[in-house]
Design a protein around this motif. Structure first.
Motif, PDB file in Angstrom:
ATOM      1  N   GLU A 418       0.836  -1.204   0.000  1.00  7.61           N
ATOM      2  CA  GLU A 418       0.000   0.000   0.000  1.00  7.61           C
ATOM      3  C   GLU A 418       0.875   1.261   0.000  1.00  7.61           C
ATOM      4  N   ALA A 419       1.941   1.223   0.782  1.00  6.90           N
ATOM      5  CA  ALA A 419       2.842   2.385   0.845  1.00  6.90           C
ATOM      6  C   ALA A 419       3.460   2.641  -0.519  1.00  6.90           C
ATOM      7  N   LEU A 420       3.849   1.577  -1.181  1.00  8.57           N
ATOM      8  CA  LEU A 420       4.471   1.701  -2.494  1.00  8.57           C
ATOM      9  C   LEU A 420       3.467   2.275  -3.496  1.00  8.57           C
ATOM     10  N   ARG A 421       2.234   1.795  -3.393  1.00 11.58           N
ATOM     11  CA  ARG A 421       1.192   2.233  -4.306  1.00 11.58           C
ATOM     12  C   ARG A 421       0.929   3.741  -4.150  1.00 11.58           C
ATOM     13  N   ARG A 422       1.006   4.227  -2.893  1.00 10.75           N
ATOM     14  CA  ARG A 422       0.643   5.625  -2.661  1.00 10.75           C
ATOM     15  C   ARG A 422       1.833   6.553  -2.522  1.00 10.75           C
ATOM     16  N   SER A 423       3.049   6.013  -2.664  1.00 12.49           N
ATOM     17  CA  SER A 423       4.223   6.854  -2.371  1.00 12.49           C
ATOM     18  C   SER A 423       4.348   8.031  -3.332  1.00 12.49           C
ATOM     19  N   GLY A 424       3.674   7.938  -4.486  1.00 14.72           N
ATOM     20  CA  GLY A 424       3.759   9.059  -5.421  1.00 14.72           C
ATOM     21  C   GLY A 424       2.893  10.229  -5.005  1.00 14.72           C
ATOM     22  N   THR A 425       1.913   9.980  -4.113  1.00 17.05           N
ATOM     23  CA  THR A 425       0.933  11.030  -3.836  1.00 17.05           C
ATOM     24  C   THR A 425       1.269  11.881  -2.628  1.00 17.05           C
ATOM     25  N   ASN A 426       2.033  11.373  -1.721  1.00 24.14           N
ATOM     26  CA  ASN A 426       2.258  12.137  -0.491  1.00 24.14           C
ATOM     27  C   ASN A 426       3.576  11.750   0.164  1.00 24.14           C
ATOM     28  N   THR A 427       4.192  12.728   0.828  1.00 30.65           N
ATOM     29  CA  THR A 427       5.494  12.472   1.445  1.00 30.65           C
ATOM     30  C   THR A 427       5.431  11.421   2.544  1.00 30.65           C
ATOM     31  N   LEU A 428       4.291  11.350   3.243  1.00 29.23           N
ATOM     32  CA  LEU A 428       4.220  10.385   4.339  1.00 29.23           C
ATOM     33  C   LEU A 428       4.380   8.957   3.815  1.00 29.23           C
ATOM     34  N   TRP A 429       3.651   8.655   2.727  1.00 32.39           N
ATOM     35  CA  TRP A 429       3.740   7.293   2.178  1.00 32.39           C
ATOM     36  C   TRP A 429       5.112   7.049   1.583  1.00 32.39           C
ATOM     37  N   LYS A 430       5.712   8.116   1.076  1.00 36.45           N
ATOM     38  CA  LYS A 430       7.076   7.991   0.548  1.00 36.45           C
ATOM     39  C   LYS A 430       8.011   7.639   1.708  1.00 36.45           C
ATOM     40  N   GLN A 431       7.798   8.339   2.808  1.00 35.78           N
ATOM     41  CA  GLN A 431       8.632   8.108   4.000  1.00 35.78           C
ATOM     42  C   GLN A 431       8.495   6.655   4.467  1.00 35.78           C
ATOM     43  N   VAL A 432       7.250   6.149   4.443  1.00 34.55           N
ATOM     44  CA  VAL A 432       7.032   4.766   4.880  1.00 34.55           C
ATOM     45  C   VAL A 432       7.720   3.795   3.912  1.00 34.55           C
TER      46      VAL A 432
END
Ligand SMILES: Nc1nc2c(ncn2[C@@H]2O[C@H](COP(=O)(O)OP(=O)(O)O)[C@@H](O)[C@H]2O)c(=O)[nH]1
Ligand SMILES: [Mg+2]
Length: 608
Positions: A418-432
């Motif tokens: 899920e983190a990988l899927r959303r990492s493009g949209t927000n820094t938090l998911w990128k951080q995860v």
């Protein structure tokens, strides 16, 4: 409230807004928003701070702003009444603000702590293109009695792009301070987008603005002013009735000798400009109170919008936590399905036997019990035989550890995906996602292993306690135990007597005693099983909450908090988002009704 408290609040608010600005600067698409935050922070530092500190209204500040080459420095010279600023054909030449301090003010310079934020005052004179967070103060030879003898004039860096964090921040810092903003636009480029956006921001922030169009051909003057009103001011992003009547004036295209002779040939153009400014300043106190009131109002009205971007980050944080909790529920569901529902807790079988043994009569009563047991032998053997032939081998239940370990693997895998899927949209998911690359899984597994150990210890304890509950209850209440024992034997004897009575005279029918005492035994066994099974089911429910408390709960909390731990900005973000609205509310008492911006008649400065 005490001024002392206000002072601390204003300082904290300026710091918090500054921190939010830095937070926004990490997102390249938010540069404009960061500039608005800078304005809010600078209003707090340079207007509200000095007001709660009791600084006098004098000197007033006039900031001259506009796009590159608009004629700002030229207008500064008109205001100063002599050539004091470098007018330079090179676009973007002025990179730091310069204050022109009339000699009539003596050395008076605001001394409020935090004044102009991070801008450092230069001690020596430097060219206007020095690109650093500095400002200079130049003294100008204003004479006593000059209409601007009490006014500091600021020549500002060009407003050409929101992306240049350095320029824009310096510009915002000075503009926030200003009691009057003179917005300069040249005939050639009066509708450039960025300066226009900037002008709109100034008007919305409640600044008293005078628009000054330069290099205008005299024949075009009226048409040009009308066009500017319609196309630039009229496009303010507010409803038509709310557009303030901002004064617009023009200075024609002038020959060099006129621009340089401000006391002589150029004087009449100076007067037009001064009149517009003085109309907005009936007295320094009124002008300053308006600056203060409008600063507070801007913070009140823009405050929420300014925090929105930061709130979006917190929403992502909530999303992350919700995703973690979905994984937790799936873990627990799997535990129920794959382990708990198939687990028989064999330990309770021994309890059943133990309770049955306890129900046998002790001492001399043993003879009776043994006698009855003898009568039940055929039933016992028959049951054992049937039990062996009919019972299917118990299906193999997965071990608890196997189920938990693979549920943990799935939980972490799903989070990573899920983190990988959303990492493009927000820094938090990128951080995860980065976290997962840098050992987040291993850390989570360590925590899982540690908590699993505690969970195992506690569950062994609980199992033991639950299994011992019924025998212990019986041991602890001898009356109940004796009652049950007597009751059990009485039931058997009653069955024997009933058979004798109903089959009298005695004959073969007495053999019916054998099934009769077997039936009573079966009854008692059922009751014992019922009592013990209640404990078994209770244990099952308890096991679920133990898992949640000792294992999935702590792991979920750790995972959920992970993005905000280790000094990350989310912790601070939560704090700042709580503190800023409170501070604005506290400071809102400083606002007083101020005279409307354009309701004053122009002050008369005699034409030379
Ligand atoms: N001839 C003439 N040149 C002007 C006039 N106003 C501005 N300029 C020139 O336009 C250029 C930019 O003006 P300046 O005041 O430096 O603009 P700033 O970059 O906004 O400070 C300079 O070379 C000025 O000399 C004017 O009325 N007549
Ligand atoms: Mg200039």
């Amino acid at each position: 409230m005490e001024p002392q408290t206000h002072r601390a609040t204003a300082r904290q608010l300026a710091e918090d807004l500054g921190w939010l600005e830095e937070h926004c600067r990490k997102h390249p698409e938010l540069t404009e928003h960061a500039a608005h935050l800078r304005l809010a922070g600078a209003l707090t530092r340079n207007v509200i701070g000095p007001a709660v500190d009791g600084q006098p209204a004098k000197p007033l500040f006039v900031a001259v702003v506009g796009g590159a080459g608009a004629g700002k420095s030229t207008v500064v010279n008109f205001l100063a009444g002599s050539v004091v600023a470098d007018a330079n054909p090179q676009a973007g030449f002025t990179r730091h603000p310069t204050a022109f301090l009339p000699a009539t003010l003596g050395g008076a310079w605001p001394s409020h702590l935090g004044f102009l934020g991070p801008l450092q005052r230069l001690s020596d004179e430097k060219p206007a293109n020095l690109d650093e967070d500095v400002y200079q103060v130049k003294r100008i030879p204003t004479s006593v009695g000059d209409p601007l003898a009490d006014v500091v004039i600021w020549d500002c860096p060009d407003m050409t792009t929101w992306a240049s964090a350095g320029y824009v921040s310096r510009l915002m810092e000075v503009v926030a301070l200003a009691d009057i903003v003179v917005y300069v636009a040249s005939d050639e480029r009066y509708n450039d987008i960025v300066p226009t956006q900037f002008l709109h921001l100034m008007i919305q922030a409640g600044k008293a603005v005078v628009c000054c169009l330069t290099k205008v051909r005299e024949v075009n003057e009226e048409a040009m002013i009308a066009d500017f009103r319609a196309k630039i001011i009229g496009q303010l992003p507010v409803s038509v009735g709310e557009i303030p009547a901002v004064p617009v004036m023009a200075i024609p295209w002038l020959a060099d000798d006129v621009r340089k002779d401000l006391a002589g040939l150029g004087a009449k153009y100076r007067v037009g400009l001064l009149n517009q400014i003085l109309a907005l300043c009936p007295s320094p106190e009124i002008a300053r109170q308006r600056t203060l009131t409008n600063a507070v109002k801007y913070l009140e009205s823009a405050g929420n919008g300014l925090l929105d971007v930061a709130r979006r980050d917190l929403t992502e944080f909530d999303d992350w936590r919700a995703t973690v909790n979905v994984g937790r529920s799936q873990f627990e569901e799997r535990y129920r399905r794959e382990y708990l529902s198939g687990e028989a807790f064999r330990r309770f079988d021994r309890t059943t036997e133990q309770v049955q043994e306890m129900l046998e009569l002790p001492g001399p009563g043993k003879v009776v019990s043994s006698g009855l047991a003898l009568l039940r032998l055929p039933y016992k053997y028959a049951r054992e035989f049937l039990g062996k032939t009919l019972t299917r081998p118990a299906s193999l239940n997965l071990s608890e550890q196997t189920v938990c370990s693979s549920a943990m693997v799935s939980w972490l895998d799903a989070l990573q995906a899920e983190a990988l899927r959303r990492s493009g949209t927000n820094t938090l998911w990128k951080q995860v996602t980065h976290g997962f690359d840098a050992g987040l899984k291993a850390q989570a597994n360590d925590l899982f292993a540690k908590n699993y150990h505690t969970f195992e210890l506690k569950e062994t304890d609980e199992l033991d306690q639950a299994a011992r509950a019924v025998p212990e209850r019986l041991t602890n209440s001898p009356i109940l135990l004796s009652g049950l024992r007597v009751g059990t034997v009485a039931l058997d004897l009653a069955a024997v007597v009933a058979v004798i009575v109903f089959t009298w005279p005695p004959g073969w029918a007495l053999l019916l005693i054998l099934p009769a005492v077997s039936i009573t035994r079966q009854l008692v066994e059922l009751l014992v099983k019922f009592a013990v099974d209640r404990g078994r089911n209770k244990l099952r429910a308890k096991r679920e909450s133990l898992l949640s408390e000792q294992l999935t709960g702590p792991v979920a909390t750790w995972l959920g908090d992970w993005p905000s731990s280790g000094g990350s900005s989310l912790e601070k973000l939560q704090l700042v988002l709580r503190r800023v609205p409170d501070a604005i509310r506290e400071l809102s008492g400083l606002a007083r009704p101020a005279p409307a911006l354009t309701s004053l008649p122009p002050a008369a400065v005699p034409q030379p």
